[in-house]
Design a protein around this motif. Structure first.
Motif, PDB file in Angstrom:
ATOM      1  N   ARG A  28      -4.758   6.231  -6.241  1.00 11.25           N
ATOM      2  CA  ARG A  28      -3.791   5.758  -5.256  1.00 11.25           C
ATOM      3  C   ARG A  28      -4.338   5.978  -3.852  1.00 11.25           C
ATOM      4  NH1 ARG A  28       2.705   6.736  -5.642  1.00 11.25           N
ATOM      5  NH2 ARG A  28       3.292   6.102  -3.542  1.00 11.25           N
ATOM      6  N   ALA A  29      -4.193   4.962  -3.004  1.00 12.51           N
ATOM      7  CA  ALA A  29      -4.693   5.028  -1.638  1.00 12.51           C
ATOM      8  C   ALA A  29      -3.659   4.437  -0.691  1.00 12.51           C
ATOM      9  CB  ALA A  29      -6.026   4.284  -1.502  1.00 12.51           C
ATOM     10  N   ARG A  30      -3.693   4.918   0.552  1.00 17.56           N
ATOM     11  CA  ARG A  30      -2.737   4.458   1.558  1.00 17.56           C
ATOM     12  C   ARG A  30      -3.238   3.185   2.219  1.00 17.56           C
ATOM     13  NH1 ARG A  30      -2.435   5.983   6.948  1.00 17.56           N
ATOM     14  NH2 ARG A  30      -3.914   7.684   6.530  1.00 17.56           N
ATOM     15  N   LEU A  31      -2.340   2.222   2.377  1.00 13.68           N
ATOM     16  CA  LEU A  31      -2.664   0.956   3.015  1.00 13.68           C
ATOM     17  C   LEU A  31      -2.351   1.014   4.509  1.00 13.68           C
ATOM     18  CD1 LEU A  31      -1.265  -1.604   0.413  1.00 13.68           C
ATOM     19  CD2 LEU A  31      -3.675  -1.178   0.917  1.00 13.68           C
ATOM     20  N   ALA A  32      -3.129   0.289   5.289  1.00 14.46           N
ATOM     21  CA  ALA A  32      -2.901   0.168   6.731  1.00 14.46           C
ATOM     22  C   ALA A  32      -2.461  -1.264   7.018  1.00 14.46           C
ATOM     23  CB  ALA A  32      -4.164   0.527   7.518  1.00 14.46           C
ATOM     24  N   LEU A  33      -1.189  -1.541   6.741  1.00 11.30           N
ATOM     25  CA  LEU A  33      -0.650  -2.884   6.911  1.00 11.30           C
ATOM     26  C   LEU A  33      -0.168  -3.102   8.336  1.00 11.30           C
ATOM     27  CD1 LEU A  33       1.427  -3.260   3.625  1.00 11.30           C
ATOM     28  CD2 LEU A  33      -0.608  -4.554   4.219  1.00 11.30           C
ATOM     29  N   SER A  34      -0.309  -4.311   8.801  1.00  9.78           N
ATOM     30  CA  SER A  34       0.268  -4.699  10.086  1.00  9.78           C
ATOM     31  C   SER A  34       1.776  -4.925   9.907  1.00  9.78           C
ATOM     32  CB  SER A  34      -0.400  -5.978  10.585  1.00  9.78           C
ATOM     33  OG  SER A  34      -0.156  -7.048   9.687  1.00  9.78           O
ATOM     34  N   PRO A  35       2.548  -5.008  10.987  1.00  9.07           N
ATOM     35  CA  PRO A  35       3.982  -5.293  10.830  1.00  9.07           C
ATOM     36  C   PRO A  35       4.258  -6.563  10.044  1.00  9.07           C
ATOM     37  CG  PRO A  35       3.533  -4.534  13.055  1.00  9.07           C
ATOM     38  CD  PRO A  35       2.204  -4.695  12.384  1.00  9.07           C
ATOM     39  N   ALA A  36       3.449  -7.601  10.259  1.00 11.62           N
ATOM     40  CA  ALA A  36       3.627  -8.829   9.480  1.00 11.62           C
ATOM     41  C   ALA A  36       3.289  -8.595   8.010  1.00 11.62           C
ATOM     42  CB  ALA A  36       2.756  -9.944  10.051  1.00 11.62           C
ATOM     43  N   GLY A  37       2.260  -7.793   7.741  1.00 16.08           N
ATOM     44  CA  GLY A  37       1.915  -7.482   6.364  1.00 16.08           C
ATOM     45  C   GLY A  37       2.988  -6.661   5.669  1.00 16.08           C
ATOM     46  N   VAL A  38       3.621  -5.749   6.416  1.00 17.32           N
ATOM     47  CA  VAL A  38       4.714  -4.960   5.841  1.00 17.32           C
ATOM     48  C   VAL A  38       5.877  -5.864   5.453  1.00 17.32           C
ATOM     49  CG1 VAL A  38       6.439  -3.181   6.345  1.00 17.32           C
ATOM     50  CG2 VAL A  38       4.054  -2.843   7.022  1.00 17.32           C
ATOM     51  N   ARG A  39       6.218  -6.808   6.330  1.00 17.89           N
ATOM     52  CA  ARG A  39       7.312  -7.741   6.008  1.00 17.89           C
ATOM     53  C   ARG A  39       6.956  -8.591   4.794  1.00 17.89           C
ATOM     54  NH1 ARG A  39       7.410  -8.194  11.705  1.00 17.89           N
ATOM     55  NH2 ARG A  39       6.126 -10.081  11.573  1.00 17.89           N
ATOM     56  N   TRP A  82     -12.774   4.147   5.155  1.00 16.80           N
ATOM     57  CA  TRP A  82     -11.932   2.968   5.001  1.00 16.80           C
ATOM     58  C   TRP A  82     -12.615   1.941   4.105  1.00 16.80           C
ATOM     59  CZ3 TRP A  82      -7.002   2.957   6.595  1.00 16.80           C
ATOM     60  CH2 TRP A  82      -6.632   3.867   7.578  1.00 16.80           C
ATOM     61  N   GLY A  83     -11.773   1.227   3.360  1.00 18.53           N
ATOM     62  CA  GLY A  83     -12.212   0.097   2.569  1.00 18.53           C
ATOM     63  C   GLY A  83     -11.317  -1.092   2.839  1.00 18.53           C
ATOM     64  N   PHE A 108      -7.620   0.061   3.517  1.00 21.75           N
ATOM     65  CA  PHE A 108      -7.019   1.181   2.788  1.00 21.75           C
ATOM     66  C   PHE A 108      -7.923   2.395   2.921  1.00 21.75           C
ATOM     67  CE2 PHE A 108      -9.857  -0.710  -0.297  1.00 21.75           C
ATOM     68  CZ  PHE A 108     -10.377   0.368  -0.995  1.00 21.75           C
ATOM     69  N   ARG A 109      -7.333   3.566   2.755  1.00 24.47           N
ATOM     70  CA  ARG A 109      -8.070   4.816   2.888  1.00 24.47           C
ATOM     71  C   ARG A 109      -9.012   4.999   1.701  1.00 24.47           C
ATOM     72  NH1 ARG A 109      -8.730   7.903   7.235  1.00 24.47           N
ATOM     73  NH2 ARG A 109      -8.578   9.802   6.007  1.00 24.47           N
ATOM     74  N   TRP A 110     -10.298   5.210   1.997  1.00 24.70           N
ATOM     75  CA  TRP A 110     -11.302   5.386   0.954  1.00 24.70           C
ATOM     76  C   TRP A 110     -11.468   6.885   0.731  1.00 24.70           C
ATOM     77  CZ3 TRP A 110     -14.052   1.289  -1.412  1.00 24.70           C
ATOM     78  CH2 TRP A 110     -15.031   1.691  -2.331  1.00 24.70           C
ATOM     79  N   THR A 145     -14.282  -4.044  -0.840  1.00 27.58           N
ATOM     80  CA  THR A 145     -15.534  -3.685  -0.175  1.00 27.58           C
ATOM     81  C   THR A 145     -15.311  -2.421   0.638  1.00 27.58           C
ATOM     82  OG1 THR A 145     -14.996  -5.105   1.718  1.00 27.58           O
ATOM     83  CG2 THR A 145     -16.397  -6.046  -0.027  1.00 27.58           C
ATOM     84  N   ARG A 146     -16.380  -1.668   0.819  1.00 24.79           N
ATOM     85  CA  ARG A 146     -16.315  -0.460   1.643  1.00 24.79           C
ATOM     86  C   ARG A 146     -16.945  -0.764   2.993  1.00 24.79           C
ATOM     87  NH1 ARG A 146     -18.202   5.670  -0.152  1.00 24.79           N
ATOM     88  NH2 ARG A 146     -17.284   6.751   1.656  1.00 24.79           N
ATOM     89  N   VAL A 147     -16.178  -0.550   4.042  1.00 20.11           N
ATOM     90  CA  VAL A 147     -16.647  -0.890   5.384  1.00 20.11           C
ATOM     91  C   VAL A 147     -16.917   0.334   6.235  1.00 20.11           C
ATOM     92  CG1 VAL A 147     -15.462  -3.103   5.358  1.00 20.11           C
ATOM     93  CG2 VAL A 147     -14.255  -1.102   6.203  1.00 20.11           C
ATOM     94  N   HIS A 148     -16.467   1.496   5.784  1.00 15.03           N
ATOM     95  CA  HIS A 148     -16.603   2.703   6.584  1.00 15.03           C
ATOM     96  C   HIS A 148     -16.551   3.886   5.641  1.00 15.03           C
ATOM     97  CE1 HIS A 148     -15.413   5.850   9.581  1.00 15.03           C
ATOM     98  NE2 HIS A 148     -16.228   5.146  10.345  1.00 15.03           N
TER      99      HIS A 148
END
Length: 426
Positions: free
Chosen positions: A14-25, A131-132, A144-146, A125-128
């Motif tokens: 399980r990982a935490r998502l970093a959604l934008s306000p539009a993505g949350v809606r 972060w992925g 999302f948190r990697w 993909t892993r970008v950092h």
């Protein structure tokens, strides 16, 4: 199974998502559509005769509903099919006696979730370092948190891959739970010693070899003060609400702040449990615990009007302390982690382990002088020591005697078996 045999394992991450306000809606709309689709499917099931309650008829009904109801279109087609399969699986579990019959899902009491059945649609993909990126249907590319290496890219294969995921929303926001399929070698038998564990409130975990695992408060002093402030504020605002009046947005925001602090405490407690159980599973071969009936232990002492209970407030505080320690979750974590490292978990009968002397084996009244000290009152013994360690030694002794609880026909029975004392035992 022989040592070195490769077996397929299904694990989750399980990982935490970093959604934008539009993505949350967008994610919220999909979750509400999935819950509505479940309720429509349940209504269809109750309305149709038994001969038409088939997967084909249900699939046709879902397709027609997605055409007739506009807001159901926000849910991806594969997620809608996952709702259908989950509903039919719920009925199979009911018929097999594993669960109750499925029912309508309430808006307030249902966990918001959306399935992504196909792992190839995720394109991870892993970008950092931390972060992925993952592709979510009808949401887009999301970070999302990697926190754990995943079988993606050149590390993915037919045996090691991500088979799907699920979006889950809790108090802290949206998370993604990956379903990971791995091909691993069967672990070799663990060479460590056996250990008995006594669970408690003052000392969360006491081991028979004298080791203890303790933790502090899950919230800092400032966080506790903030939680108390918002709880008092919620009580004050609730007093001004008239009977039947709709809850104001201000009160909802207060409830959200309270839930956020409590979720933070729960997350820290779960992290401590994972770290502690992993250390125990890596160190010991056989982990012996008591078979506790926790629901009976946390029952209220209020009583009835004819026979009111005593010390109700004290018992309520003890019940809250037991619930916060989550003993059942600790046993669940130890069960699969010991098997992962080649060990095993065994349950033994719980009665008398805290009142019996681990040196002479006798139960003498008055030996438990306090919560922390045990002094055997038996003439000729006089052993004294920590009460929690004494109980843990009794738990381990029951296992070495050959007493173990095994499930049989839905209940636990005692099994006696001859067992050779290991060379590593103390």
């Amino acid at each position: 199974m022989s040592q070195g045999t490769l077996v397929k394992r299904q694990v989750g991450h399980r990982a935490r998502l970093a959604l934008s306000p539009a993505g949350v809606r967008s994610a919220d709309d999909q979750a509400h559509a999935a819950r509505t689709l479940w309720n429509l499917l349940h209504a269809w099931w109750r309305m149709m005769p038994k001969e038409k309650r088939t997967l084909g008829h249900a699939d046709a009904a879902i397709r027609q509903a997605r055409q007739d109801i506009d807001f159901l279109a926000v849910l991806p087609a594969q997620a809608a099919q996952a709702v259908l399969k989950t509903y039919f699986r719920a009925w199979q579990n009911c018929w097999e006696g594993h669960a109750d019959a499925p029912n309508f899902k309430s808006r307030l009491r249902t966990v918001m979730s959306v399935d992504v059945p196909q792992g190839r649609d995720l394109n991870i993909t892993r970008v950092h370092r931390r972060w992925g990126m993952v592709n979510l249907p009808k949401v887009g590319r999301v970070r999302f948190r990697w926190t754990k290496d995943l079988p993606v890219g050149k590390h993915a294969s037919t045996e090691n891959r991500i088979t799907g995921a699920r979006l889950i929303k809790d108090t802290l926001g949206w998370h993604i739970a990956f379903r990971v399929q791995t091909l691993q070698a069967e672990p070799a038998p663990h060479r460590g010693p056996d250990v008995g564990i006594n669970v408690g409130v003052t000392v969360p975990l006491a081991l028979s070899d004298g080791e203890t695992y303790e933790h502090g408060a899950w919230l800092t002093g400032k966080e506790k003060a903030r939680l108390l402030h918002w709880e008092q504020r919620a009580a004050q605002r609730k007093q001004h609400r008239r009977p039947g009046e709709r809850t104001s947005r201000r009160l909802h925001r207060t409830y959200d702040r309270i839930a956020g602090l409590r979720a933070k405490a729960k997350r820290r407690a779960l992290d401590w449990q994972h770290r502690t159980t992993t250390a125990i599973a890596r160190t010991y071969n056989t982990v012996v615990v008591e078979a506790l009936t926790i629901p009976n232990m946390v029952k209220s002492a209020r009583g009835t009007l004819e026979a009111p209970g005593k010390n109700v407030a004290q018992k309520s505080g003890l019940n809250r302390s037991i619930s916060r320690e989550a003993w059942g979750r600790t046993v669940t974590l130890l069960t699969y982690k010991t098997a992962r490292y080649g060990g095993s978990l065994v349950k033994v009968p719980a009665p008398g382990t805290s009142r019996r002397c681990s040196a002479c084996g006798r139960t003498t009244p008055g030996s438990r002088e306090s919560q922390a000290v045990f002094v055997c009152k038996n003439t000729g013994c006089g052993w004294s020591g920590n009460a929690d360690h004494n109980a843990a030694r009794n738990v381990l002794h029951l296992y070495r005697m050959g007493l173990a609880l095994v499930p049989a026909a839905g209940r636990a029975v005692v099994r006696r078996a001859k067992r050779v004392k290991p060379a590593t035992a103390r």
